[in-house]
Design an enzyme around this catalytic site. Sequence first.
Site, mmCIF file in Angstrom:
data_model
loop_
_atom_site.group_PDB
_atom_site.id
_atom_site.type_symbol
_atom_site.label_atom_id
_atom_site.label_comp_id
_atom_site.label_asym_id
_atom_site.label_seq_id
_atom_site.Cartn_x
_atom_site.Cartn_y
_atom_site.Cartn_z
ATOM 1 N N SER A 30 -26.914 -2.345 63.401
ATOM 2 C CA SER A 30 -26.034 -2.014 62.106
ATOM 3 C C SER A 30 -26.553 -2.841 60.920
ATOM 4 C CB SER A 30 -24.631 -2.589 62.570
ATOM 5 O OG SER A 30 -23.731 -2.117 61.291
ATOM 6 N N HIS A 54 -25.011 3.984 61.654
ATOM 7 C CA HIS A 54 -24.016 4.914 61.977
ATOM 8 C C HIS A 54 -24.082 6.100 61.345
ATOM 9 C CE1 HIS A 54 -22.000 0.970 62.930
ATOM 10 N NE2 HIS A 54 -22.586 0.259 61.884
ATOM 11 N N GLU A 107 -25.087 5.771 66.126
ATOM 12 C CA GLU A 107 -24.381 4.864 66.775
ATOM 13 C C GLU A 107 -24.906 5.061 68.293
ATOM 14 O OE1 GLU A 107 -20.172 4.332 66.407
ATOM 15 O OE2 GLU A 107 -20.348 3.806 64.256
#
Length: 278
Positions: free
Chosen positions: A146, A196, A223
């Site tokens: 992330s 993401h 993800e």
Amino acid sequence: MKKILIILCIGLTCSLFAQQQPPKGKLFIIGGGSRPSGMVDRIIKESGIDKSGYGIILPMSSIEPDSAVYYATRQFYDKGITNVHGLNFVKGEISSPTKLDSISKAKLIYISGGDQNRFMDVIAGTPIEKSIHKAYENGSLIAGTSAGAAVMSRMMITGNELKHPEYSSTFRYIQADNIEIKPGLGMLTNVIIDQHFVKRSRYNRLLSAVIQYPEMMGIGIDEATAILVDGNSVEVVGVSQVVVMENRGLSTNKFEDKLGAHGMELNVFLPGDTFQID
């Protein structure tokens, strides 16, 4: 990146110049979300921490570093790998040689999720940043998820829109001078990473980046998915897709503040697929 000196002689004239030596390490860049069991196995294998050495977790992206360390180390503890430890730094503190040495000699450096701006605010221009690069140059696996993925780029997407300060998980427009870019770690100098990606429909954001900066390759990682970067070779690992955008025509057009481009290339890669970065 290390440099070696080359002496080039033509006739009686000799010139001295520096040539950069490619790093010996690899990058494991995760698009956020869950980490499937096979992905963690791959991190362990590529880093070699199941055989020797140790790994460290850098949790400075997180507003709760202790929790970030707990969840990051647990994925390895569940595999019987206990030689992974958290190492937190605070902005402005003088880092001890021992802590810096722990970074540069780690076989695995794992950067947690959170806010990429928070991470860079702590380490930018410090010996911590240099120690991470030193580890990479010497053969370590540098991993991040992330926010820890976003920081891998030299040109880092912050997540902020300059023209629309209210937060949205995806950009609503492909618009000039809207995407905020700040310096990242620079593990990749010619790539902009977004994360993401499919889950949060971040196509407009990455399109804006590669149109605004046509010399950069845009890589959007979904993800539970990662890319393993070994030199110029990239392998997709995990369960979803990686979207790669290139403005190969170096084309940037505008209508008022709307961005346009011609001749762009888009590829969607699946787990096990490979591609090259320049």
